[in-house]
Design a protein around this motif. Structure first.
Motif, PDB file in Angstrom:
ATOM      1  N   ALA A 115       1.101  -1.000   0.008  1.00  8.30           N
ATOM      2  CA  ALA A 115       0.168   0.093   0.058  1.00  8.30           C
ATOM      3  C   ALA A 115       0.967   1.355   0.120  1.00  8.30           C
ATOM      4  O   ALA A 115       1.753   1.338   0.865  1.00  8.30           O
ATOM      5  N   LEU A 116       0.605   2.180  -1.061  1.00  6.90           N
ATOM      6  CA  LEU A 116       1.334   3.428  -1.014  1.00  6.90           C
ATOM      7  C   LEU A 116       0.333   4.583  -0.268  1.00  6.90           C
ATOM      8  O   LEU A 116      -0.968   4.545  -0.619  1.00  6.90           O
ATOM      9  N   VAL A 117       0.869   5.062   0.545  1.00 10.78           N
ATOM     10  CA  VAL A 117       0.181   6.117   1.362  1.00 10.78           C
ATOM     11  C   VAL A 117       0.747   7.349   1.305  1.00 10.78           C
ATOM     12  O   VAL A 117       2.074   7.627   1.389  1.00 10.78           O
ATOM     13  N   PHE A 118      -0.280   8.429   0.847  1.00  7.47           N
ATOM     14  CA  PHE A 118       0.316   9.752   0.714  1.00  7.47           C
ATOM     15  C   PHE A 118      -0.955  10.558   0.653  1.00  7.47           C
ATOM     16  O   PHE A 118      -2.321  10.305   0.832  1.00  7.47           O
ATOM     17  N   ALA A 119      -0.815  11.978   0.861  1.00  8.09           N
ATOM     18  CA  ALA A 119      -1.865  13.113   0.714  1.00  8.09           C
ATOM     19  C   ALA A 119      -1.904  13.567  -0.645  1.00  8.09           C
ATOM     20  O   ALA A 119      -0.537  14.001  -1.040  1.00  8.09           O
ATOM     21  N   VAL A 120      -2.812  14.255  -1.279  1.00 12.74           N
ATOM     22  CA  VAL A 120      -2.957  14.905  -2.459  1.00 12.74           C
ATOM     23  C   VAL A 120      -3.811  16.274  -2.257  1.00 12.74           C
ATOM     24  O   VAL A 120      -4.705  16.131  -1.430  1.00 12.74           O
ATOM     25  N   THR A 121      -3.619  17.014  -3.372  1.00 11.71           N
ATOM     26  CA  THR A 121      -4.609  17.975  -3.570  1.00 11.71           C
ATOM     27  C   THR A 121      -5.158  17.943  -5.085  1.00 11.71           C
ATOM     28  O   THR A 121      -4.444  17.228  -5.655  1.00 11.71           O
TER      29      THR A 121
ATOM     30  N   PHE B 137      -7.598   1.722  -5.564  1.00  9.91           N
ATOM     31  CA  PHE B 137      -7.165   3.096  -5.121  1.00  9.91           C
ATOM     32  C   PHE B 137      -8.219   3.951  -4.445  1.00  9.91           C
ATOM     33  O   PHE B 137      -9.128   4.458  -5.239  1.00  9.91           O
ATOM     34  N   THR B 138      -8.012   4.344  -3.190  1.00  7.94           N
ATOM     35  CA  THR B 138      -8.932   4.858  -2.391  1.00  7.94           C
ATOM     36  C   THR B 138      -8.545   6.362  -2.068  1.00  7.94           C
ATOM     37  O   THR B 138      -7.370   6.589  -1.431  1.00  7.94           O
ATOM     38  N   LEU B 139      -9.528   7.285  -2.326  1.00  9.65           N
ATOM     39  CA  LEU B 139      -9.260   8.904  -1.732  1.00  9.65           C
ATOM     40  C   LEU B 139     -10.338   9.148  -0.790  1.00  9.65           C
ATOM     41  O   LEU B 139     -11.438   8.791  -0.903  1.00  9.65           O
TER      42      LEU B 139
ATOM     43  N   SER C 111      -7.088  15.083  -0.195  1.00 17.31           N
ATOM     44  CA  SER C 111      -7.655  13.714   0.193  1.00 17.31           C
ATOM     45  C   SER C 111      -6.367  12.916   0.492  1.00 17.31           C
ATOM     46  O   SER C 111      -5.454  13.246   0.185  1.00 17.31           O
ATOM     47  N   ALA C 112      -6.786  12.091   1.399  1.00 16.64           N
ATOM     48  CA  ALA C 112      -5.533  10.909   1.617  1.00 16.64           C
ATOM     49  C   ALA C 112      -5.858  10.120   0.763  1.00 16.64           C
ATOM     50  O   ALA C 112      -6.673   9.446   0.228  1.00 16.64           O
ATOM     51  N   VAL C 113      -4.655   9.297   0.299  1.00 12.34           N
ATOM     52  CA  VAL C 113      -4.743   8.125  -0.691  1.00 12.34           C
ATOM     53  C   VAL C 113      -4.095   6.841  -0.116  1.00 12.34           C
ATOM     54  O   VAL C 113      -3.018   7.064   0.544  1.00 12.34           O
ATOM     55  N   VAL C 114      -4.917   5.736  -0.470  1.00 15.31           N
ATOM     56  CA  VAL C 114      -3.993   4.446  -0.165  1.00 15.31           C
ATOM     57  C   VAL C 114      -4.236   3.650  -1.476  1.00 15.31           C
ATOM     58  O   VAL C 114      -5.355   3.460  -1.946  1.00 15.31           O
ATOM     59  N   TRP C 115      -3.125   3.522  -2.140  1.00 19.63           N
ATOM     60  CA  TRP C 115      -2.850   3.005  -3.373  1.00 19.63           C
ATOM     61  C   TRP C 115      -2.418   1.633  -3.333  1.00 19.63           C
ATOM     62  O   TRP C 115      -1.291   1.286  -3.154  1.00 19.63           O
ATOM     63  N   MET C 116      -3.149   0.522  -3.567  1.00 19.67           N
ATOM     64  CA  MET C 116      -2.737  -0.921  -3.353  1.00 19.67           C
ATOM     65  C   MET C 116      -2.391  -1.370  -4.620  1.00 19.67           C
ATOM     66  O   MET C 116      -3.040  -1.292  -5.633  1.00 19.67           O
ATOM     67  N   GLU C 117      -1.145  -2.103  -4.767  1.00 19.52           N
ATOM     68  CA  GLU C 117      -0.540  -2.659  -5.846  1.00 19.52           C
ATOM     69  C   GLU C 117       0.371  -3.721  -5.672  1.00 19.52           C
ATOM     70  O   GLU C 117       0.750  -4.083  -4.584  1.00 19.52           O
TER      71      GLU C 117
END
Length: 398
Positions: free
Chosen positions: A192-198, A217-219, A231-237
């Motif tokens: 899971a890649l975890v980060f914040a975006v605008t 891919f969750t926002l 938003s916070a992002v959890v990107w599972m790959e």
């Protein structure tokens, strides 16, 4: 000479701090230890940039523990859970379904908060409780149990006698291992890649989960950042792909994540460092031993889907708290712990199995199976009784 308390909590993460506040507010004498001081600044080294959605039952528990007043000013409501299938050949959003909390409740599904901020506000609450002694920088080392008490050895050389030891010390729980409780682990090969975006398009308190392949891919909505929706992002790959993504420079990573989001909120801009977390499912074969109860990731670890992780932990805590308040003289005795194990194990097993199924469906590589998934998402939403039943089940409403 050993110190004494009612409850020794091993672990000062979000679950352990919540447990300390809840039992302390209920009048029990609590010592909570953790080997690492909590990182309570977003920009500090080691800050946990993940976010946690506290669902409705969890908020009620936070209220009981005196935590919600600390958290409410920073919480972002989650009114709608949007499920998107972008598993077609061109990767665009071909099925979009909104699960609105208004269908089953007059409250949002939950409220989203950054993990570093949760720790900051929880530590502040513990300082106000004279029933709680929080000791960051101290670890549990040894566990010896008897019929009436447990004796726990600490890393500073001290010893604590407690009626109940509560293991909230993570997926590699030292107290679980000291008690000889085995675990079952399932590995998915995911990260899971975890980060914040605008982003330029406002999220409108909608949590969006985009399915293609490799994992969701969750926002998840956050408060605006520097005047921009965030938003916070959890990107599972797949693990190999995740490592390649982590190695990209910022412009290339932003292009990749904007594409993976199906462009639903416009071009995404990175607003925090990136972190990577391995994805596993793990369950303890039992949730208790003599004078010991497991909770949170010491008892169960699941992929980050459907906001189930912490909320399963809070359900563990609520069960223990209810039993302790109903019969405080039985704190930590066999009858109490047997009741806890019976009440929680079936729910844990069902939720672990459900999240496993959801995760495997989100990973599907074959186009025909992805097409079947898209039809399934539409059907589950469009049949009203099923939609409302799934939302209630996800919330854990009784």
């Amino acid at each position: 000479m050993a110190e004494t308390c009612d409850i020794l909590i091993s672990g000062g993460g979000v679950a352990g701090l919540t447990a300390a506040a809840a039992f302390g507010a209920a009048g029990f004498r609590v010592i909570c230890v953790d080997p690492a001081p909590p990182v309570t600044d977003r920009h500090a080294e080691g800050a946990d940039l993940r976010t946690t959605a506290i669902l409705q039952p969890g908020r009620a528990l936070m209220d009981e523990a005196g935590l919600w007043d600390h958290l409410a000013p920073f919480a972002t409501p989650l009114q709608v859970m949007r499920i998107v299938d972008a598993g077609g050949p061109d990767g665009t959003a071909r099925v979009i379904r909104d699960f609105d909390a208004a269908d089953i409740s007059d409250q949002p599904f939950g409220w989203n908060l950054p993990n570093w901020l949760l720790r900051r506000e929880m530590v502040a609450r513990l300082r106000a409780l004279d029933t709680v002694d929080f000791r960051p920088g101290t670890a549990t080392r040894r566990l010896v149990t008897r019929t009436t008490e447990a004796l726990v050895g600490l890393s500073d050389g001290g010893q604590v006698r407690a009626r109940l030891v509560l293991a909230a010390d993570g997926r590699n729980s030292p107290m679980r291992e000291a008690a000889g409780i085995a675990t079952r682990t399932r590995r998915y090969g995911q990260t899971a890649l975890v980060f914040a975006v605008t982003h330029p398009i406002a999220h409108m308190n909608v949590s969006t989960e985009v399915h293609r392949s490799g994992g969701p891919f969750t926002l998840v909505p956050l408060p605006d950042q520097d005047g921009h929706p965030s938003s916070a992002v959890v990107w599972m790959e797949d693990g190999h792909k995740a490592r390649a993504l982590m190695a990209l420079d910022v412009p290339d990573f932003e292009a990749a994540m904007s594409d993976r989001s199906a462009g639903l909120l416009g071009p995404l801009r990175l607003a925090s460092p990136r972190q990577a977390w391995p994805i596993i499912a793990r369950t303890a074969e039992r949730m208790t031993a003599q004078r010991l109860a497991l909770m949170a990731e010491a008892a169960h670890v699941i992929p980050p889907i459907g906001a189930q992780g912490l909320n399963m932990s809070l359900a563990d805590l609520q069960c223990l708290l209810d039993l302790a308040r109903a019969a405080p003289e039985r704190l930590g005795d066999p009858e109490m712990l047997d009741s806890y194990g019976r009440r929680r194990m079936m729910d844990v097993q069902l939720r672990v199995a459900g999240v496993d199924l959801l995760n495997r469906s989100s990973m599907l590589p074959a186009q025909p199976l992805r097409d079947l998934r898209a039809r399934g998402i539409a059907a589950l939403h469009d049949i009203s009784p099923i939609r409302r039943g799934l939302m209630g089940l996800g919330l854990g409403l009784k």
